[in-house]
Design an enzyme around this catalytic site. Structure first.
Site, PDB file in Angstrom:
ATOM      1  CD  GLU A  28      -1.804  -0.665  -3.717  1.00 42.86           C
ATOM      2  OE1 GLU A  28      -2.588  -0.614  -2.752  1.00 42.86           O
ATOM      3  OE2 GLU A  28      -0.605  -0.954  -3.584  1.00 42.86           O
ATOM      4  CG  ASP A  29      -3.106   2.733  -1.392  1.00 45.14           C
ATOM      5  OD1 ASP A  29      -2.347   2.193  -2.238  1.00 45.14           O
ATOM      6  OD2 ASP A  29      -2.749   2.933  -0.215  1.00 45.14           O
TER       7      ASP A  29
ATOM      8  CG  PHE B 263       3.603  11.412   0.615  1.00 51.08           C
ATOM      9  CD1 PHE B 263       4.263  10.280   0.147  1.00 51.08           C
ATOM     10  CD2 PHE B 263       2.833  11.303   1.769  1.00 51.08           C
ATOM     11  CE1 PHE B 263       4.151   9.068   0.813  1.00 51.08           C
ATOM     12  CE2 PHE B 263       2.723  10.097   2.436  1.00 51.08           C
ATOM     13  CZ  PHE B 263       3.384   8.973   1.960  1.00 51.08           C
TER      14      PHE B 263
ATOM     15  NE  ARG C 208      -3.061   2.869   7.365  1.00 55.42           N
ATOM     16  CZ  ARG C 208      -2.282   2.530   6.351  1.00 55.42           C
ATOM     17  NH1 ARG C 208      -2.670   2.769   5.120  1.00 55.42           N
ATOM     18  NH2 ARG C 208      -1.106   1.974   6.558  1.00 55.42           N
TER      19      ARG C 208
HETATM   20  P1  IMP Z   1       4.757   1.531  -5.576  1.00 54.40           P
HETATM   21  O1  IMP Z   1       5.212   0.136  -5.279  1.00 54.40           O
HETATM   22  O2  IMP Z   1       5.900   2.497  -5.654  1.00 54.40           O
HETATM   23  O3  IMP Z   1       3.840   1.633  -6.769  1.00 54.40           O
HETATM   24  O4  IMP Z   1       4.022   2.041  -4.304  1.00 54.40           O
HETATM   25  C1  IMP Z   1       2.753   1.717  -4.007  1.00 54.40           C
HETATM   26  C2  IMP Z   1       2.536   1.893  -2.517  1.00 54.40           C
HETATM   27  O5  IMP Z   1       3.312   2.979  -1.994  1.00 54.40           O
HETATM   28  C3  IMP Z   1       1.103   2.223  -2.242  1.00 54.40           C
HETATM   29  O6  IMP Z   1       0.384   1.062  -1.968  1.00 54.40           O
HETATM   30  C4  IMP Z   1       1.199   3.115  -1.025  1.00 54.40           C
HETATM   31  O7  IMP Z   1       1.144   2.329   0.127  1.00 54.40           O
HETATM   32  C5  IMP Z   1       2.545   3.748  -1.090  1.00 54.40           C
HETATM   33  N1  IMP Z   1       2.491   5.142  -1.583  1.00 54.40           N
HETATM   34  C6  IMP Z   1       2.945   5.609  -2.762  1.00 54.40           C
HETATM   35  N2  IMP Z   1       2.710   6.921  -2.889  1.00 54.40           N
HETATM   36  C7  IMP Z   1       2.066   7.293  -1.768  1.00 54.40           C
HETATM   37  C8  IMP Z   1       1.526   8.548  -1.316  1.00 54.40           C
HETATM   38  O8  IMP Z   1       1.566   9.607  -1.971  1.00 54.40           O
HETATM   39  N3  IMP Z   1       0.921   8.528  -0.097  1.00 54.40           N
HETATM   40  C9  IMP Z   1       0.818   7.409   0.662  1.00 54.40           C
HETATM   41  N4  IMP Z   1       1.300   6.209   0.281  1.00 54.40           N
HETATM   42  C10 IMP Z   1       1.924   6.155  -0.928  1.00 54.40           C
HETATM   43 MG    MG Z   2      -0.464   0.611  -0.028  1.00 55.98          MG
END
Ligand code: IMP
Ligand code: MG
Length: 177
Positions: free
Chosen positions: A96-97, A149, A162
């Site tokens: 995961e990113d 962010f 991206r």
């Molecule tokens: P989570 O479910 O809240 O942990 O969110 C994970 C997903 O939210 C990641 O796979 C990203 O796609 C997106 N995300 C969360 N924070 C960021 C950010 O700072 N930049 C871009 N995408 C984000």
């Molecule tokens: Mg993502």
């Protein structure tokens, strides 16, 4: 309103860290095959680089879940958009990113766990630990980052940025028209 970008993690820092994570994964699964499952779309760039730093028999798959859309906030709901092929009996590394609230990885981890993999590990390039609402943590973490962010190296804002080679903080500058 103009988007301003500030470099947070350089491409050189990313490359060094990805090599380190690849070496750790290689050491953790000696002589065994591993299946990397990337979470589309953000993890595609990280997965491509990480795979080439693992000295094992590596295969790929991808999973897709509903995302933020055009907003910077997680909606709270995760929905499966694209499933993976069989994971049963395999060494899975979920790639995961960024780990933010943890909702996405909790959902995917539970989904994969139900199909009885041999091992299930999580690799997250970035970790915003202060934002976590779910009790999930990654086995392989690239960088802890503050609650800002970020875009680049696969991460987007409304599908933009991206392809940036560095990870940058996206700052909305409302003072300039
Ligand atoms: P989570 O479910 O809240 O942990 O969110 C994970 C997903 O939210 C990641 O796979 C990203 O796609 C997106 N995300 C969360 N924070 C960021 C950010 O700072 N930049 C871009 N995408 C984000
Ligand atoms: Mg993502």
């Amino acid at each position: 309103m103009v988007d301003k970008l500030r470099v947070l993690i350089t491409r050189q820092q990313i490359a060094a860290k990805v090599a380190e994570l690849g070496a750790r994964i290689t050491a953790d699964f000696p002589g065994e095959p591993v299946l990397l499952i990337g979470v589309l779309k953000g993890a595609a760039v990280f997965l491509a680089d990480l795979a080439r730093q693992i000295q094992l028999d590596v295969s790929f798959d991808f999973i897709a879940v509903s995302s933020y859309g055009n907003a910077k906030q997680q909606s709270g709901e995760v929905r499966l958009v694209k499933d993976v092929d069989s994971v049963e009996g395999k060494n899975i590394i979920l790639v995961e990113d960024i780990l933010d609230t943890g909702l996405t990885l909790t959902y995917i981890r539970n989904l994969l766990q139900a199909h009885r993999p041999k091992a299930l590990k999580i690799a997250a390039l970035l970790d915003k630990a202060s934002r976590r609402t779910e009790p999930v943590c990654a086995d392989y973490v690239g960088f802890q980052i503050p609650d800002e962010f970020v875009v680049g190296y696969g991460l987007d804002f409304a599908e933009h940025y991206r392809n940036l080679p560095d990870i940058c903080v996206l700052e909305s500058d409302s003072s300039t028209a």
